[in-house]
Design a protein around this motif. Structure first.
Motif, PDB file in Angstrom:
ATOM      1  N   GLY A 776      44.905  35.503  39.758  1.00  0.00           N
ATOM      2  CA  GLY A 776      44.129  36.586  40.349  1.00  0.00           C
ATOM      3  C   GLY A 776      44.981  37.454  41.253  1.00  0.00           C
ATOM      4  O   GLY A 776      44.848  38.686  41.269  1.00  0.00           O
ATOM      5  N   VAL A 777      45.881  36.831  42.021  1.00  0.00           N
ATOM      6  CA  VAL A 777      46.769  37.569  42.918  1.00  0.00           C
ATOM      7  C   VAL A 777      47.752  38.418  42.123  1.00  0.00           C
ATOM      8  O   VAL A 777      48.054  39.558  42.504  1.00  0.00           O
ATOM      9  CB  VAL A 777      47.528  36.589  43.833  1.00  0.00           C
ATOM     10  CG1 VAL A 777      48.598  37.312  44.644  1.00  0.00           C
ATOM     11  CG2 VAL A 777      46.560  35.858  44.750  1.00  0.00           C
ATOM     12  N   LEU A 778      48.251  37.894  41.016  1.00  0.00           N
ATOM     13  CA  LEU A 778      49.246  38.606  40.210  1.00  0.00           C
ATOM     14  C   LEU A 778      48.721  39.955  39.729  1.00  0.00           C
ATOM     15  O   LEU A 778      49.478  40.929  39.618  1.00  0.00           O
ATOM     16  CB  LEU A 778      49.661  37.731  39.024  1.00  0.00           C
ATOM     17  CG  LEU A 778      50.761  38.298  38.117  1.00  0.00           C
ATOM     18  CD1 LEU A 778      52.072  38.448  38.878  1.00  0.00           C
ATOM     19  CD2 LEU A 778      50.957  37.388  36.901  1.00  0.00           C
ATOM     20  N   GLY A 779      47.441  40.025  39.405  1.00  0.00           N
ATOM     21  CA  GLY A 779      46.859  41.299  39.000  1.00  0.00           C
ATOM     22  C   GLY A 779      47.142  41.702  37.573  1.00  0.00           C
ATOM     23  O   GLY A 779      47.057  42.899  37.233  1.00  0.00           O
ATOM     24  N   ASP A 780      47.456  40.757  36.716  1.00  0.00           N
ATOM     25  CA  ASP A 780      47.711  41.050  35.306  1.00  0.00           C
ATOM     26  C   ASP A 780      46.421  40.797  34.518  1.00  0.00           C
ATOM     27  O   ASP A 780      45.969  39.661  34.383  1.00  0.00           O
ATOM     28  CB  ASP A 780      48.834  40.147  34.788  1.00  0.00           C
ATOM     29  CG  ASP A 780      49.313  40.552  33.395  1.00  0.00           C
ATOM     30  OD1 ASP A 780      48.529  41.189  32.660  1.00  0.00           O
ATOM     31  OD2 ASP A 780      50.467  40.230  33.054  1.00  0.00           O
ATOM     32  N   GLU A 781      45.825  41.864  33.991  1.00  0.00           N
ATOM     33  CA  GLU A 781      44.548  41.763  33.293  1.00  0.00           C
ATOM     34  C   GLU A 781      44.618  40.877  32.058  1.00  0.00           C
ATOM     35  O   GLU A 781      43.595  40.362  31.587  1.00  0.00           O
ATOM     36  CB  GLU A 781      44.056  43.150  32.898  1.00  0.00           C
ATOM     37  CG  GLU A 781      43.818  44.062  34.097  1.00  0.00           C
ATOM     38  CD  GLU A 781      43.824  45.524  33.710  1.00  0.00           C
ATOM     39  OE1 GLU A 781      43.740  45.803  32.490  1.00  0.00           O
ATOM     40  OE2 GLU A 781      43.911  46.384  34.608  1.00  0.00           O
ATOM     41  N   ARG A 782      45.816  40.665  31.542  1.00  0.00           N
ATOM     42  CA  ARG A 782      45.943  39.833  30.345  1.00  0.00           C
ATOM     43  C   ARG A 782      45.668  38.355  30.637  1.00  0.00           C
ATOM     44  O   ARG A 782      45.573  37.547  29.716  1.00  0.00           O
ATOM     45  CB  ARG A 782      47.338  40.005  29.742  1.00  0.00           C
ATOM     46  CG  ARG A 782      47.543  41.373  29.060  1.00  0.00           C
ATOM     47  CD  ARG A 782      48.983  41.609  28.668  1.00  0.00           C
ATOM     48  NE  ARG A 782      49.837  41.767  29.837  1.00  0.00           N
ATOM     49  CZ  ARG A 782      51.152  41.998  29.782  1.00  0.00           C
ATOM     50  NH1 ARG A 782      51.754  42.072  28.610  1.00  0.00           N
ATOM     51  NH2 ARG A 782      51.853  42.150  30.887  1.00  0.00           N
ATOM     52  N   ALA A 783      45.526  38.016  31.921  1.00  0.00           N
ATOM     53  CA  ALA A 783      45.169  36.635  32.291  1.00  0.00           C
ATOM     54  C   ALA A 783      43.663  36.411  32.231  1.00  0.00           C
ATOM     55  O   ALA A 783      43.214  35.259  32.329  1.00  0.00           O
ATOM     56  CB  ALA A 783      45.686  36.320  33.692  1.00  0.00           C
ATOM     57  N   ILE A 784      42.866  37.469  32.070  1.00  0.00           N
ATOM     58  CA  ILE A 784      41.413  37.334  32.104  1.00  0.00           C
ATOM     59  C   ILE A 784      40.884  36.349  31.062  1.00  0.00           C
ATOM     60  O   ILE A 784      40.074  35.469  31.391  1.00  0.00           O
ATOM     61  CB  ILE A 784      40.728  38.717  31.975  1.00  0.00           C
ATOM     62  CG1 ILE A 784      40.929  39.506  33.281  1.00  0.00           C
ATOM     63  CG2 ILE A 784      39.237  38.570  31.666  1.00  0.00           C
ATOM     64  CD1 ILE A 784      40.351  40.904  33.245  1.00  0.00           C
ATOM     65  N   PRO A 785      41.304  36.429  29.794  1.00  0.00           N
ATOM     66  CA  PRO A 785      40.785  35.464  28.806  1.00  0.00           C
ATOM     67  C   PRO A 785      41.081  34.013  29.177  1.00  0.00           C
ATOM     68  O   PRO A 785      40.260  33.121  28.919  1.00  0.00           O
ATOM     69  CB  PRO A 785      41.494  35.867  27.503  1.00  0.00           C
ATOM     70  CG  PRO A 785      41.859  37.302  27.692  1.00  0.00           C
ATOM     71  CD  PRO A 785      42.177  37.437  29.148  1.00  0.00           C
TER      72      PRO A 785
END
Length: 863
Positions: A776-785
């Motif tokens: 969540g801190v990283l802010g990379d949307e590709r982690a959402i899945p």
């Protein structure tokens, strides 16, 4: 138009949810002890742990007797147990197993007072209550172990039981482990022998005196111990095998504590032995299980930390629970302060015995600052308005509860207080208690009413806010003291009634005058032989109140120099922190270097840091040479809170010359303010360093987090990869979050994202949760899945909560939508969950009704 509709929709949804859920929420908030339909007499728990699979196979036998009427159903708390059989010496009509309980139905009903046994055979893969620490989870193989934690309602995760503190029973724990492992539990060791059929060592412990269910404990695995005796009582201290060399520092005061508590309380230690066991990644600081306290590994420390690290407070706190919490136990969680308040206060009393009365008062002063903090809610210490037992484990039960006992002791006097507490314990030994039990003993022995005292301090919330003013009349030689209660009086917060004193010091002679405050405002007049040099409100420090008493600087300087009044000196140092003149700085510097008590020197250092002038910095810089490591640590930290080149140079000097690792930690963290090439080199050096529990590297991670520079990405990722086992779990989790933080502005986050994803299934829950938060801190949307696979609505699931928070951070960043839309989404999601629950409840009711109709039809057909 869309914006107006969104706001309107949100209001409507809140109205609908509020109306639909109001009654159920109100009902859920009032908590009471459950009815006891049966008296639980004895519980035998026989478990075989599988360390590789992290499961247990068990058989629990419960002996009980109906209390007031024949018993048709016995309900046992049992969370996610895989039950294979339930048998009894009474006739069982059937039993029902859910994910929370086992309900056993008897036909015919068990007659009144007839003792009966039930046997439950089961397997479990506990998420809570019993915890494994194994090589597969990243712990050293030589330290393989397990431990349990029962409070408040975790025991049903590993064995079935009646899980509420209004019931006591004797217990027996049998554990089967590989040869070479150690098993410790409550009470006395009955037997230890090899079972030729299974090849396992069978160890049996029996607790012969009754205790409540949450105090049942088990520790098993690769442990070593040191041991001694107090009188004829065996005492021992266990640690995972690799940590035994640090045990003595934590164990050394155990016998002295037992002796002090016996003398102070007047009741001999009530059990047959006292063991303490340190475990890895404990779920709390310590747990006072009967005869077997379990402690966090973080209490272990080296001699190099001098006076900074100590196990005294933790060990004393958990030990005193053997009387308050184990020998007598709160009947329900609304009266938790009878356990925790006593533990807090007697821990401070021991500190006074060991280190002098000033140390005890300093501890009380420290905890009062947390209690007196302004809050939006003002719950009383004893309240039934809570949703979950864990909500009660806050400052009210602990620090405020301890302070209430201090006020009682101050008012009653030490001897009468001891008499009351001794009588309270003896009268209610091995039973459950409520606050009225304590109050009634005090009233009986003193002949005085304590209704008001308990009403305002225990059954109502908050504390008094007092504005105190002073005037001196030279002509009449009269001192005027005005006292006003300034806090808001409500149904929850009373106007307080109390006695205290005002002290005047004139030519070094003390004049104490007692006052009674029983209304909103008072003016008190005192004729004195001369103008006071020192004026103290509540000089004996027996009142929990937020006192505003603005005094001129000369009175504060005199108070700061009064060597026989440690609380006065502490209060003077804190008051002088609001002044910025050179004279005040000079007086504080004098106290920092010359006061006889380390706590005053600490507060003087903090005051200089708060003043934050050039002169204050110079005073701190010239005061680094402190013999007490606790003061030296504070001076280093406070110097680091000044942003200036001289501060950085002093920090570097400390790093070159200081030997105490705890002080070095603070100096390393100071580097986090300075974006400089030399700073980067130092932090790389310390993040690669090795120290006890990798504490210096952990401090470097903290400094890197403050610097927030991508420069450290490669080094930090390498250290986390290569030296995971050297970090404590939460330090490693912090490292993952720091890596994410310093990488969040990078154009390509792929490598860091994949690195963090590699830990989202880590067997250590602390590391797993840290990795999820880091995404969540990283802010990379590709982690959402990835995060969505961990998301859920279970409020007690740490991983689900972390995933929900991380997803919220990512989605909010992605969509940049107005707060009203975010609130609307959260409200709709809450409504959906409530609707699903209601639907499930309705389906369950429908099925029960259909089953009832079918049963009626069958009965009609039979007739």
């Amino acid at each position: 138009m869309t914006r107006i509709f969104s706001r309107l929709s949100w209001v409507l949804l809140v109205f609908v949810i509020g109306g639909a859920l109001q009654d159920s929420a109100r009902t859920a908030e009032r908590q009471y002890a459950p009815d006891r339909k049966a008296d639980i007499l004895h519980v035998t728990i026989d478990v075989t742990p599988d360390f590789k699979q992290r499961t247990v196979a068990g058989t629990t036998t419960i002996r009980f007797a109906p209390i007031a009427e024949p018993l048709t159903e016995l309900r046992l708390d049992a969370i996610d147990l895989d039950v294979s059989s339930v048998t009894s010496d009474a006739k069982i009509e059937g039993y029902d197993v859910t994910d929370k309980a086992i309900t056993i139905t008897f036909d015919p009903a068990i007659p009144l007072k007839v003792e009966t046994e039930v046997n439950v055979v089961y397997e479990a893969e506990p998420k809570h209550g019993l915890y494994f620490r194994t090589p597969e989870m990243g712990y050293p193989e030589e330290d393989t172990h397990l431990f349990t934690q029962g409070e408040s309602h975790l025991a049903p995760h590993w064995y079935p039981n009646y899980d509420y503190p209004n019931e006591q029973s004797t217990t027996e724990v049998i554990c089967r482990v590989p040869e070479g492992m150690t098993v410790v539990s409550n009470g006395r060791l009955v037997s230890e022998q090899m079972d030729s059929a299974s090849g396992l060592k069978v160890v049996t412990w029996r607790q012969d005196k009754p205790h409540v269910n949450y105090l049942v404990a088990l520790v098993a695995g690769q442990f070593k111990k040191i041991e001694s005796t107090y009188r004829d009582i065996p005492i021992a201290f266990y640690t995972p095998a690799s940590l035994i060399e640090y045990a003595e520092n934590s164990f050394k005061d155990t016998a002295d504590m037992l002796g002090f508590f016996e003398k102070e309380i007047g009741v001999p230690y009530p059990w047959n032995k006292y063991d303490q066991a340190v475990v890895c990644d404990f779920v709390a600081g310590g747990m006072e299980n009967t005869t077997l306290t379990i402690l966090t590994e973080n209490t272990l420390h080296t001699n190099e930390t001098e006076t900074i690290r100590s196990s005294q407070g933790l060990v004393a706190h958990e030990m005193i629970h053997q009387w308050f919490g184990d020998y007598v136990t709160c009947k329900d969680w609304s009266h938790l302060w009878l356990n925790e308040g006593f533990a807090v206060y007697y821990e401070k009393l021991y500190d006074g015995h060991r280190n002098g009365r000033d140390a005890m008062l300093y501890n009380l002063y420290g905890i009062s600052r947390g209690v007196l903090r302004d809050r939006s809610e003002h719950k009383p210490i004893v309240t039934r308005s809570y949703h979950d037992a864990d909500e009660q484990f806050d400052y009210r039960a602990y620090q405020k509860g301890g302070w209430v006992l201090h006020m009682l002791r101050t008012e009653l006097g030490e001897e009468m207080f001891r008499t009351c507490i001794k009588t309270y314990l003896e009268r209610h030994a091995l039973t459950s208690v409520v606050t009225e039990d304590l109050r009634s003993v005090i009233e009986e022995l003193t002949g005085r009413s304590y209704d008001r005292f308990f009403d305002q301090w225990i059954f109502h919330g908050r504390h008094p806010d007092l504005k105190v003013d002073y005037e001196w009349s030279h002509k009449d030689k009269l001192a005027k003291i005005s006292v006003e209660q300034t806090h808001k009086v409500t149904d929850e917060v009373m106007l307080f009634h109390f006695r205290t004193k005002v002290r005047f010091v004139i030519d070094r002679k003390v004049y104490d005058r007692e006052i009674v405050v029983d209304s909103k405002q008072h003016d008190f007049y005192f004729r004195l032989p001369g103008k006071p040099e020192i004026i103290r409100f509540d000089p004996e420090y027996g009142l929990l109140a937020n006192v505003t008493f603005n005094k001129p600087a000369p009175l504060l300087y005199a108070q700061l120099a009064c060597e026989d009044d440690v609380i006065g000196r502490l209060k003077a140092a804190d008051a002088l922190a609001k002044k910025k003149d050179k004279k005040t700085v000079a007086e504080l510097k004098k106290a920092l270097n010359n006061d006889p008590f380390y706590g005053v020197r600490q507060r003087a250092s903090a005051a200089l840091e708060e003043i934050h002038t050039d002169e204050a910095f110079e005073a701190l810089a010239e005061s680094l040479d402190q013999t007490d490591a606790r003061v030296r640590q504070d001076v280093v930290r406070h110097i680091g809170n000044f942003y200036r080149p001289e501060s950085l140079e002093l920090t570097r000097k400390v790093l070159r010359t200081e030997k105490n690792p705890a002080i070095l930690e603070g100096a390393i963290r100071n580097l986090g303010c300075y974006h400089h090439q030399k700073t980067r080199r130092l932090l790389v050096k310390y993040i690669r360093s090795r120290s006890f529990r990798n504490e210096l590297a952990g401090a470097a991670v903290g400094a890197i987090r403050r610097l927030d520079e991508p420069f450290f990405i490669g080094t930090l990722q390498q250290i986390l990869t290569e030296r995971e086992q050297e970090f404590r779990s939460w330090d490693f989790a912090s490292g993952l979050e720091t890596l994410a933080r310093i990488s969040r502005s990078e154009q390509d986050k792929t490598k860091v994202r994949e690195f963090l994803i590699g830990y989202v299934n880590h067997p250590k829950e602390t590391v797993q949760a840290g990795a999820i938060r880091a995404l969540g801190v990283l802010g990379d949307e590709r982690a959402i899945p990835v995060l969505e696979t961990f998301s859920g609505d279970e409020p007690d699931d740490r991983i689900e909560r972390a995933a929900e928070r991380a997803l919220k951070d990512l989605r909010d960043r992605k969509e940049l939508i107005p707060n009203e839309i975010i609130q609307l989404r959260e409200t709709v999601d809450k409504l959906r969950k409530e609707t699903d629950k209601l639907k499930n409840d309705l389906d369950d009711i429908k099925k029960r009704m259909e089953a009832g109709e079918k049963a009626t039809e069958n009965d009609d057909n039979e007739h």
